[in-house]
Design an enzyme around this catalytic site. Sequence first.
Site, PDB file in Angstrom:
ATOM      1  N   ASP A   7     -13.541 -12.490  10.327  1.00 15.16           N
ATOM      2  CA  ASP A   7     -12.247 -12.167   9.718  1.00 15.16           C
ATOM      3  C   ASP A   7     -12.152 -10.645   9.720  1.00 15.16           C
ATOM      4  OD1 ASP A   7      -9.823 -12.383   8.303  1.00 15.16           O
ATOM      5  OD2 ASP A   7     -10.820 -12.285   6.364  1.00 15.16           O
ATOM      6  N   SER A   8     -10.979 -10.138   9.350  1.00 17.65           N
ATOM      7  CA  SER A   8     -10.845  -8.692   9.224  1.00 17.65           C
ATOM      8  C   SER A   8     -11.665  -8.183   8.037  1.00 17.65           C
ATOM      9  CB  SER A   8      -9.375  -8.333   9.023  1.00 17.65           C
ATOM     10  OG  SER A   8      -8.876  -9.001   7.878  1.00 17.65           O
ATOM     11  N   CYS A  70      -9.149 -16.239  10.343  1.00 11.07           N
ATOM     12  CA  CYS A  70      -8.079 -15.289  10.074  1.00 11.07           C
ATOM     13  C   CYS A  70      -6.805 -15.819  10.726  1.00 11.07           C
ATOM     14  CB  CYS A  70      -8.473 -13.937  10.667  1.00 11.07           C
ATOM     15  SG  CYS A  70      -7.187 -12.687  10.579  1.00 11.07           S
ATOM     16  N   GLU A 150      -9.600  -6.310  -0.571  1.00  9.99           N
ATOM     17  CA  GLU A 150     -10.637  -5.461   0.029  1.00  9.99           C
ATOM     18  C   GLU A 150     -11.122  -4.379  -0.937  1.00  9.99           C
ATOM     19  OE1 GLU A 150     -12.312  -5.848   2.926  1.00  9.99           O
ATOM     20  OE2 GLU A 150     -11.261  -7.750   3.159  1.00  9.99           O
ATOM     21  N   CYS A 182      -3.148 -16.985   4.580  1.00 14.77           N
ATOM     22  CA  CYS A 182      -4.020 -15.836   4.882  1.00 14.77           C
ATOM     23  C   CYS A 182      -5.276 -16.087   4.076  1.00 14.77           C
ATOM     24  CB  CYS A 182      -3.343 -14.539   4.440  1.00 14.77           C
ATOM     25  SG  CYS A 182      -4.480 -13.122   4.412  1.00 14.77           S
ATOM     26  N   HIS A 184      -7.453 -14.252   2.832  1.00 13.38           N
ATOM     27  CA  HIS A 184      -7.649 -13.380   1.662  1.00 13.38           C
ATOM     28  C   HIS A 184      -6.918 -13.891   0.417  1.00 13.38           C
ATOM     29  CE1 HIS A 184      -9.007 -10.365   4.591  1.00 13.38           C
ATOM     30  NE2 HIS A 184      -9.464  -9.665   3.587  1.00 13.38           N
TER      31      HIS A 184
HETATM   32  N1  DGL Z   1      -7.519 -12.799   6.368  1.00 15.81           N
HETATM   33  C1  DGL Z   1      -6.575 -12.624   7.359  1.00 15.81           C
HETATM   34  C2  DGL Z   1      -5.625 -13.771   7.585  1.00 15.81           C
HETATM   35  O1  DGL Z   1      -5.982 -14.895   7.324  1.00 15.81           O
HETATM   36  C3  DGL Z   1      -6.050 -11.270   7.738  1.00 15.81           C
HETATM   37  C4  DGL Z   1      -5.712 -10.315   6.682  1.00 15.81           C
HETATM   38  C5  DGL Z   1      -5.435  -8.935   7.225  1.00 15.81           C
HETATM   39  O2  DGL Z   1      -6.374  -8.321   7.730  1.00 15.81           O
HETATM   40  O3  DGL Z   1      -4.279  -8.496   7.136  1.00 15.81           O
HETATM   41  O4  DGL Z   1      -4.533 -13.596   8.037  1.00 15.81           O
END
Ligand code: DGL
Length: 260
Positions: A7-8, A70, A150, A182, A184
């Site tokens: 993931d990011s 992600c 984050e 997402c 996150h």
């Molecule tokens: N966790 C990610 C997603 O599911 C990306 C979040 C990001 O880096 O903007 O989209």
Amino acid sequence: MKIGIFDSGIGGLSVLHLAMKMMPCEEFLYYADESHVPYGEKTEEEILRYVKENLDFLVSKGAEAIVIACNTATSVATKEFRSRFPVPIVGMEPAVKKALELYRDEEKRILVAATPVTIAGDKLHDLLERVDRGHEADLVSLPWLVRFAEKGEFSSREVDDYLKEELGAFDLAEYSALVLGCTHFNYFKERFRHVFPNPVHFVDGNEGTVRQLLRVLPGKPGTVGDGKVSYYFSGRGAYVDEKERLAYCLKQLERVYYIQ
Ligand code: DGL
């Protein structure tokens, strides 16, 4: 078998958590591309470049299957790379279909929250055309939740103010379910509960993603032995497996347990 998950940042830990539960004896490599987070505010060209680097890295570490944990990266890049890598690649998309199947209600609607790239992407709009024929889903992008997560800020006045501001245009009493599009966003269930006037069902794509991983794995998952996870982070120009970052990741993983 070595399974790569990236993931990011820390969002994909919620996918890792479920994968560890469903495949307790496997070896996982978790990679957080922290020098490029947030993906959801980047261009397609940038995201394509990051995803290729992440896939190359995990393959170089011996991953035999890879999960793109992600939605944003999947939206832009999965099709592009699926046939170009020697290992199966599983992506994820906002679980709109599951939300409509489980929580369709004539009087209520479904709210889909994701990053700006996912919300604007063709992939989501193609999905909606297929599964949301009655136009029961509304979309909202919440990019700052990624930044808050984050920073380790999961519950604060700023988070609540941000959610109230971004969701202010919606009549939140109208929704039966919120799709966490997402990874996150899993960390903010408590704050969403606080902002929605009525109980709302949360729907994420984690289970569907891990089930798909099980289908494409090159072998059967093991049944003996302890599983293992190695954590990697991009940053400062090198791939590292630092103690401090590892401790942070483990803390977030505990948080995933807590938010179920
Ligand atoms: N966790 C990610 C997603 O599911 C990306 C979040 C990001 O880096 O903007 O989209």
